[in-house]
Enzyme design. Structure first.
Site, PDB file in Angstrom:
ATOM      1  N   SER A   1       8.508  -0.349  -4.723  1.00 41.86           N
ATOM      2  CA  SER A   1       8.103  -1.514  -5.514  1.00 41.86           C
ATOM      3  C   SER A   1       7.250  -1.143  -6.716  1.00 41.86           C
ATOM      4  O   SER A   1       6.505  -0.156  -6.691  1.00 41.86           O
ATOM      5  CB  SER A   1       7.295  -2.478  -4.633  1.00 41.86           C
ATOM      6  OG  SER A   1       8.046  -2.906  -3.524  1.00 41.86           O
TER       7      SER A   1
ATOM      8  N   HIS B   1       4.110  -8.845  -0.790  1.00 42.08           N
ATOM      9  CA  HIS B   1       4.478  -8.061   0.391  1.00 42.08           C
ATOM     10  C   HIS B   1       3.391  -8.093   1.465  1.00 42.08           C
ATOM     11  O   HIS B   1       3.694  -8.167   2.663  1.00 42.08           O
ATOM     12  CB  HIS B   1       4.779  -6.616  -0.012  1.00 42.08           C
ATOM     13  CG  HIS B   1       6.065  -6.475  -0.767  1.00 42.08           C
ATOM     14  ND1 HIS B   1       7.288  -6.724  -0.202  1.00 42.08           N
ATOM     15  CD2 HIS B   1       6.317  -6.100  -2.061  1.00 42.08           C
ATOM     16  CE1 HIS B   1       8.247  -6.517  -1.096  1.00 42.08           C
ATOM     17  NE2 HIS B   1       7.677  -6.147  -2.231  1.00 42.08           N
TER      18      HIS B   1
END
Length: 365
Positions: free
Chosen positions: A229, A307
């Protein structure tokens, strides 16, 4: 008696009206208010919202977002109530009972593939049919679909299968990666929302967790589920600290601070010695940024917040993982891995919600 809702007329009004008033949205709300509760039986029989199709609803929510019109941004109390009702309707209509996960392949309906090409991001774009076919080769694309729109993904995620946690993006973008049946690790490396008006619903959370469950059932050999990410606001945060002459950058020493000051004036990416000199100071600062820097109790970085709120663990921070222009502008090329351990998710969410604790591995801390 109010006139029947006309989507085209409503969208024209939305596009041309500067002072948005409750009168402009009344017809929409009347059309959306159903007289009986929505149910899976109605969805399965392909009935829409009393003449307002799911596609109309998506178009309208998208235009409302473009105009920044929602219950928190308007002052008119009547309009605020109407927009709250609309939000409640949208949240319900696009909740778990009415959406489903499906794998997107080269054999998927053409409208689904065209939508992916049209909305693919500018970082690792899918420009044409050949590019899409190459990206789909050996990889898994998972999408969420509304049951009334089986050919239009709402959001999708790209997944590569490897034998360890990936630390760089380039190998994941190549065709012919490892077969899922032989891999130990699934890497989620690109999640793209295809409907801007649904950004507040949390479809990304649903997508990742359902994709993990689907992979786990189909490929029991895959034991690790992880992302690669971006860290989109790390550089802007660090530069704001430097510009304000803040020196509270523990645990860095004066030599580290001097090294970091070179970043603003030097193109160091292709200089190995300078790059290595900056590696550990920047990685330590990135760890502090992700774990400690908060806004109203939540992670300052939006991707981290997404997340961590889903229950993932910040697993590791990767140096020069993506040297695309945008990633260098955002984070000096740094990317991170968030690990989805199904047994830890609920506990991690509880700790984050209760006291803002970010779950992180020893490699980060």
């Amino acid at each position: 008696q109010r006139t029947k809702f006309c989507p085209k007329k409503f969208k024209r009004t939305l596009a041309t009206t500067k002072d948005f008033t409750p009168a402009h949205i009344n017809d929409l709300l009347d059309s959306l208010k159903v007289k009986v509760p929505l149910s899976l039986e109605r969805i399965n029989s392909n009935q829409d919202l009393e003449g307002v199709t799911t596609r109309h609803l998506l178009d309208i929510t998208s235009q409302l977002k473009e105009r920044n019109l929602n219950a928190t941004t308007v002052r008119d109390p009547e309009l605020k109530v109407l927009l709250e009702e609309l939000t409640e309707m949208v949240n319900y209509w696009f909740s778990v009972p009415f959406i489903e996960l499906a794998r997107i392949t080269w054999d998927s309906p053409k409208p689904a593939l065209e939508k992916i090409i049209r909305y693919s991001n500018t970082i690792h774009p899918i420009n044409n049919w050949d590019s899409l076919k190459d990206r789909l080769t050996g990889k898994h694309f998972y999408g969420l679909f509304h049951r009334t729109l089986p050919s239009e993904p709402l959001i999708y995620i790209e997944t590569a299968f490897v034998d360890c946690i990936a630390t760089h993006i380039a190998p994941l973008l190549k065709s012919n990666p490892m077969a899922a049946s032989s891999a130990s690790t699934a890497i989620f490396y690109s999640i793209i929302s295809l409907e801007p008006g649904l950004s507040r619903i949390g479809l990304g959370n649903i997508l990742i967790k359902t994709a993990v469950s689907d992979i786990k059932a189909e490929y029991p050999n895959v034991k690790t589920y992880c992302t690669l990410s971006p860290v989109p606001r790390f550089r802007s945060w660090l530069e704001s600290i430097q510009s304000s002459n803040e020196r509270n950058l523990s645990p860095l020493n004066p030599e580290d601070l001097n090294a970091i000051s070179q970043i603003l004036t030097t193109d160091w990416y292709n200089d190995y010695q300078r790059s290595e000199r900056l590696r550990f100071p920047l990685l330590r600062l990135c760890a502090r940024y992700l774990v400690q820097e908060k806004v109203r109790g939540l992670c300052r970085d939006p991707v981290a917040n997404f997340h961590i709120r889903n229950g993932a663990r910040l697993e590791q921070i990767n140096w020069l993982a993506d040297l695309s222009i945008l990633r260098k502008q955002e984070s000096y090329g740094i990317m991170v891995n968030y690990l989805y351990d199904l047994e830890e998710l609920n506990n991690n969410v509880k700790n984050y919600d209760s006291c803002g604790k970010v779950a992180a591995s020893d490699k980060v801390l």
